[in-house]
Design a protein around this motif. Structure first.
Motif, PDB file in Angstrom:
ATOM      1  N   MET A  58       2.668  14.507  18.724  1.00 40.58           N
ATOM      2  CA  MET A  58       3.275  13.273  18.255  1.00 40.58           C
ATOM      3  C   MET A  58       3.083  13.094  16.752  1.00 40.58           C
ATOM      4  SD  MET A  58       2.189   9.368  19.058  1.00 40.58           S
ATOM      5  CE  MET A  58       0.901   9.549  17.827  1.00 40.58           C
ATOM      6  N   TYR A  80       6.071  12.923  13.977  1.00 36.32           N
ATOM      7  CA  TYR A  80       6.307  11.804  13.065  1.00 36.32           C
ATOM      8  C   TYR A  80       6.166  12.230  11.609  1.00 36.32           C
ATOM      9  CZ  TYR A  80       7.106   7.781  16.025  1.00 36.32           C
ATOM     10  OH  TYR A  80       7.681   6.876  16.873  1.00 36.32           O
ATOM     11  N   VAL A 101       7.922   1.930  22.469  1.00 38.52           N
ATOM     12  CA  VAL A 101       7.340   3.251  22.209  1.00 38.52           C
ATOM     13  C   VAL A 101       6.964   3.405  20.741  1.00 38.52           C
ATOM     14  CG1 VAL A 101       9.494   4.492  21.706  1.00 38.52           C
ATOM     15  CG2 VAL A 101       7.579   5.715  22.701  1.00 38.52           C
ATOM     16  N   TRP A 102       7.681   2.745  19.845  1.00 43.62           N
ATOM     17  CA  TRP A 102       7.325   2.784  18.428  1.00 43.62           C
ATOM     18  C   TRP A 102       5.897   2.254  18.230  1.00 43.62           C
ATOM     19  CZ3 TRP A 102      10.060   4.600  14.199  1.00 43.62           C
ATOM     20  CH2 TRP A 102       9.547   4.271  12.939  1.00 43.62           C
ATOM     21  N   THR A 139       3.228   4.604  20.036  1.00 42.59           N
ATOM     22  CA  THR A 139       2.925   5.873  19.380  1.00 42.59           C
ATOM     23  C   THR A 139       1.863   5.709  18.307  1.00 42.59           C
ATOM     24  OG1 THR A 139       4.869   5.520  17.945  1.00 42.59           O
ATOM     25  CG2 THR A 139       5.139   7.005  19.813  1.00 42.59           C
ATOM     26  N   LEU A 198       7.966  10.966  24.282  1.00 42.84           N
ATOM     27  CA  LEU A 198       6.680  10.362  23.935  1.00 42.84           C
ATOM     28  C   LEU A 198       6.394   9.144  24.796  1.00 42.84           C
ATOM     29  CD1 LEU A 198       6.494  10.439  20.035  1.00 42.84           C
ATOM     30  CD2 LEU A 198       5.169  11.777  21.655  1.00 42.84           C
ATOM     31  N   LEU A 254       2.975   8.820  26.905  1.00 47.20           N
ATOM     32  CA  LEU A 254       1.954   7.934  26.364  1.00 47.20           C
ATOM     33  C   LEU A 254       1.653   6.727  27.254  1.00 47.20           C
ATOM     34  CD1 LEU A 254       2.845   7.893  22.564  1.00 47.20           C
ATOM     35  CD2 LEU A 254       0.808   8.855  23.619  1.00 47.20           C
TER      36      LEU A 254
END
Length: 477
Positions: free
Chosen positions: A115, A119, A213-214, A217, A359, A363
């Motif tokens: 991840m 990013y 999810v933003w 993460t 992700l 997660l």
């Protein structure tokens, strides 16, 4: 005083993945606010927000609601992870050993590294694209490498400089965002297209999930920064400083991206923003975004190095990584990120959206297990020294029960998944609406609690573990 601050900023960090000693603890909640407010002040946030009105085709009002609601929901779980830092004083992914065992946690750590690198490379691409919007003749490869070099220099010094640079970026880009909104609201095309698009539950829930999810993460590394806060500060400051900083900046910039996407069609978001603001202001905004994103990318680089060191340390008994190990690891990860950025640049939009989806599915179960174990079962009571034991200490090498819950949480989402490469049977029957994240969160939490109550030996609960309310943890000690 200024000279002391300067020396601290440019002193290479001595700590690595070991617990932060009491004498090295410092920081306040408002500093966490600026870290996470600045972390989201990047072109990547704007580009992701444009997804609402472009790829998902939502009208502006629905986009705003989905964006703010998604970030507000996801931010709660994310900030609860941040609140663990002051009490435990260790990186977030190392603390996963308390739930999954020393080697079992390595599976989750490997996902976190993927991840972080993803990013990191994504930020390299959008930073390069921002500059390319001004200088089409510029060499994209050289710009990506240049952005990576800047990130490496900052990450090499460690926590203090990363924190200060990110906080400074919050002020710089914050001003640029105000200018950008002024330009957007002054655009006749924006107001003319306000109702463009069509509300669909599929699109709305997809954008809601992107916001969730933003935030999630960030969960694997928010404690990497709050771990330096004094333990006596409690968890309230860590929670609210991280929550408000991260949620506010990400939601506002995504709304900006959605607005640009609806006002300017046929070009990428950053090029469209440049067009809205004109040559002078547009150039200043794009360059500012690109530089702050490149510098702020050091957050991903710094945390990915901690994760990689955690992974390696798991399998080398007695090894305690120091400064040299952190620098070498950071360099390797920067090279990997650059290689990935150069490979993915040609199909960035579609690959990035798929990346976010995957992700989310992975997660959610980890986050559920971690939060339930920390707040509901053990009440933050962990033997931190035993995280480093060669045999895993009381937590063992493999916590089969927790890993089984993690697997069940992932598998439970499969029928509800809706991605570009796979759509589950339930999601298809629901017209493409993706609620897999909700199912994964609920199933993982419920199964873990049931096991803890009925068969605690399966998740290696010790005699001190107990069920309790989340309330005392949020409001401090």
């Amino acid at each position: 005083m200024k000279s002391m601050l300067r020396s601290r900023l440019f002193e290479i960090e001595q700590e690595s993945i070991a617990p932060i000693p009491a004498e090295a603890r410092h920081g306040r909640s408002r500093e966490l606010f600026t870290i996470w407010f600045g972390m989201n002040m990047t072109p990547l946030t704007v580009v992701t927000g444009a997804t609402a009105t472009t790829l998902l085709g939502l009208p502006m009002i629905a986009s705003i609601i989905a964006i703010f609601l998604g970030h507000a929901i996801g931010g709660i779980a994310m900030a609860l992870h941040a609140a663990q830092g002051p009490q435990l004083g260790v990186p977030q992914m190392l603390q996963a050993r308390g739930q999954f065992g020393s080697r079992g946690a390595s599976l989750i750590v490997a996902v976190a590294i993927l991840m972080f690198v993803g990013y990191f490379s994504s930020n390299l691409i959008v930073s390069s694209d921002s500059i390319a919007a001004l200088l089409p003749e510029a060499n994209g490869t050289a710009m990506i490498i240049g952005c990576a070099v800047l990130s490496f220099i900052i990450a090499a010094f460690g926590y203090n400089l990363v924190r200060k640079v990110t906080a400074l970026g919050a002020y710089v880009v914050g001003a640029l965002v105000l200018v950008s909104f002024a330009g957007l609201l002054a655009s006749g095309d924006f107001w003319a297209q306000m109702n463009h698009g069509e509300f669909t539950w599929t699109g709305f829930l997809a954008m809601l999930a992107i916001g969730i999810v933003w935030q999630l993460t960030y969960a694997p590394y928010v404690s990497d920064y709050s771990r330096y806060m004094p333990a006596k500060s409690g968890t309230k400051g860590a929670f609210w400083g991280t929550y408000l900083g991260c949620v506010t900046s990400s939601a506002v910039l995504m709304v900006l991206g959605a607005g640009v996407g609806i006002a300017v069609t046929g070009v990428d978001s950053m090029t469209g923003l440049h067009g809205l603001l004109g040559p002078v202001l547009g150039a200043a905004v794009l360059v500012g975004f690109a530089l702050v994103a490149a510098a702020g990318n050091s957050v991903n680089a710094y945390c990915s190095a901690l994760c990689a060191l955690t992974l390696v340390e798991t399998f080398i008994s007695g090894w305690r990584p120091g400064i040299k190990a952190r620098l070498v690891t950071s360099l390797v990860l920067h090279v990997l990120g650059v290689a990935l950025a150069l490979t993915a640049a040609t199909s960035f939009a579609s690959s990035y959206f798929s990346f976010l989806s995957v992700l989310l599915y992975v997660l959610i179960p980890w986050s559920a297990v971690n939060l339930v174990d920390y707040y509901v079962i053990r009440h933050g009571s962990y033997a931190v020294d035993e995280f480093y034991a060669a045999d895993g200490g009381r937590y063992g090498r493999w916590n089969a029960g927790a890993l089984a819950v993690f697997a069940i949480g992932v598998l439970a989402q499969v029928p509800f998944m809706a991605t570009s490469f796979y759509t589950g049977v339930v999601a298809e029957a629901m017209g493409g609406i993706d609620i897999a994240w909700l199912v994964g969160l609920g199933v993982s939490s419920l199964v873990y609690i049931v096991i803890a109550r009925t068969a605690p030996g399966l998740i290696r609960l010790d005699s001190e573990a107990r069920f309790s309310s989340i309330e005392p943890q949020i409001h401090g000690k």
